[in-house]
Design an enzyme around this catalytic site. Sequence first.
Site, PDB file in Angstrom:
ATOM      1  N   LYS A  64       6.287  -4.571  -6.336  1.00 11.48           N
ATOM      2  CA  LYS A  64       5.441  -5.528  -5.585  1.00 11.48           C
ATOM      3  C   LYS A  64       4.992  -6.631  -6.540  1.00 11.48           C
ATOM      4  O   LYS A  64       4.662  -6.334  -7.702  1.00 11.48           O
ATOM      5  CB  LYS A  64       4.242  -4.766  -5.027  1.00 11.48           C
ATOM      6  CG  LYS A  64       3.370  -5.534  -4.041  1.00 11.48           C
ATOM      7  CD  LYS A  64       2.282  -4.619  -3.468  1.00 11.48           C
ATOM      8  CE  LYS A  64       1.435  -5.351  -2.431  1.00 11.48           C
ATOM      9  NZ  LYS A  64       0.391  -4.487  -1.875  1.00 11.48           N
ATOM     10  N   SER A 139       0.061  -4.298   3.045  1.00  8.68           N
ATOM     11  CA  SER A 139       0.591  -5.491   2.418  1.00  8.68           C
ATOM     12  C   SER A 139       1.844  -5.234   1.576  1.00  8.68           C
ATOM     13  O   SER A 139       2.472  -6.207   1.134  1.00  8.68           O
ATOM     14  CB  SER A 139      -0.479  -6.120   1.524  1.00  8.68           C
ATOM     15  OG  SER A 139      -0.850  -5.216   0.530  1.00  8.68           O
ATOM     16  N   SER A 163      -2.263  -0.220   2.316  1.00  9.88           N
ATOM     17  CA  SER A 163      -1.137  -1.125   2.087  1.00  9.88           C
ATOM     18  C   SER A 163       0.148  -0.485   1.601  1.00  9.88           C
ATOM     19  O   SER A 163       1.171  -1.165   1.521  1.00  9.88           O
ATOM     20  CB  SER A 163      -1.540  -2.231   1.102  1.00  9.88           C
ATOM     21  OG  SER A 163      -2.443  -3.099   1.741  1.00  9.88           O
TER      22      SER A 163
END
Lengths: 445, 86
Positions: A64, A139, A163
């Site tokens: 990420k 996310s 997330s």
Amino acid sequence: MVEKMTTLEKLKKYLEKIKEKDKDLNIFLEVRPESELIDEAKRIDEKIKDGKAGRLAGYVIGVKPNINVVGFHASCSSKVLEDYKSTYDATVIKKIKEEDGLIIGMVNSDEFACGSSGETSAYGPVKNPVNPELIPGGSSSGSAACIAAGFCDMALGSDTGGSIRNPASHCGVVGIKPTYASVSRHGLIDLSMSFDQIGPIAKNVHDATLLLDVIRGKDENDSISLESGKLNLKELGKKKKFKIGILDFKIQDERIQKLIDEKVKEISKKYGWNVKKVRIEYIDTAIETYYPIVYTEFFSATRKFDGRKYGKKIEDSCGPEVLRRVLGGAEITRSEHEGRNYYLALRVRKLIEEEYARAFKEMDIIISPTVPRLPHKIGEKITIEEMYSYDALTIPSNLAGNCSMSVPVGKVDGIPVGMQIMADKFQEQKMLEVGALVEGFGERR
Amino acid sequence: MGFLYKKLSEKDKEEIKKEAKRIMDSFGKKLSKIKELPKEGSIKRENSIREEGPGKDGSPDFKKRILENAPNKNKDFIIAEKKGWE
């Protein structure tokens, strides 16, 4: 489990798939130069042949973009940091490299991890590989989607209010939020420092557990981090008895709850699990407790994005949800002298934490759906409250600081549904053992 | 205002500011109805004092790394506009 392909063979397979399909899914922001990846894969294969390879040898890993990896942009999927090149490796990245994990690139996400849908990225939304019209969740949208799309073996995400677990559920993969403080945050660009944890996403419980075992541990660069001990992968899949609580909480889509209830009934019958309903007081205020704390801590965290040391001034370059949190946080800190919002939320957080501690004295595990509704279509108009409500079942684990994971257990309308398995702080071994047994019963993808 | 990324106008920013205040006010209102609240802060720590010790030597390339991403710099200094925060 690593299939019987060399690292190089597997890498080439993934690169080909990425070239073919990623333009339609928008998962990767950056992929390492192919020649570099090939050289590294060959080095890893040599080490495997010589019997000197680390525990992650053979695994290809996506990251990420709020996690620093030397040579990549830690853009946080934002225009604010689009030119920011990481000058150091996050601790979790150092650990992965030490164990010969092959980092393939940086995946897309919600901007600054602000979101639950994968739509807020400045580089366009990620599409759900299972159904590209739908959100993948967020996310850590790209982290879950890259596994579901078959672009890599494992990924790192971050979880502040769900997330990792939310997109794992929507994409039909396994995601783990570790106990708060068990994984170093050094090198993670923070959203909310009293909630954030880096965690693994993978195709199955075994691989997610392996990555978690590698990345966790006390780190002198993260002063609140704590040692957790080694996980025992050999215990995964062994028949054991557990005391299971099913969360008593009405959700939007009853079909999801029905699926979870049926799965628990099947599995508990086979393994002789003791199952009962559990009520957690104040859990219906989890969203209202979480967001004031996040808004305030995010406002504080973003003061460094003033365009001087790096990047651009955040208020001038961010998207709507990031700005909402920055301005909301600014507002809270202005009115805080009345003790409203932030301090009030901290006190309710304490209540919820105590409720979970009480519940875990009686039971080993608490089970619920991961997400209370199916994912919406990308770009669909939904209210802020509707968006925030995706996190209703995941947020409590962040508030309490305990560990939780999402395991795919079936589908509703052809869309994957995850079961959330939660355990008390530092009880990851128990949680993962239950997860492995549940996985054995999930509908095959 | 949706969730998809877009470049924000000043009007958008005003609307977002109002939305943020509305949300926080409504959340605060719901929480204030809870009767029995604990008095203490939310994190219990047994040991909250860190042993400082002699400290670590900074890595030799620390300065280089700190300055690497600065938009404006001059040798050892980041250059920032005067009173830019106003």
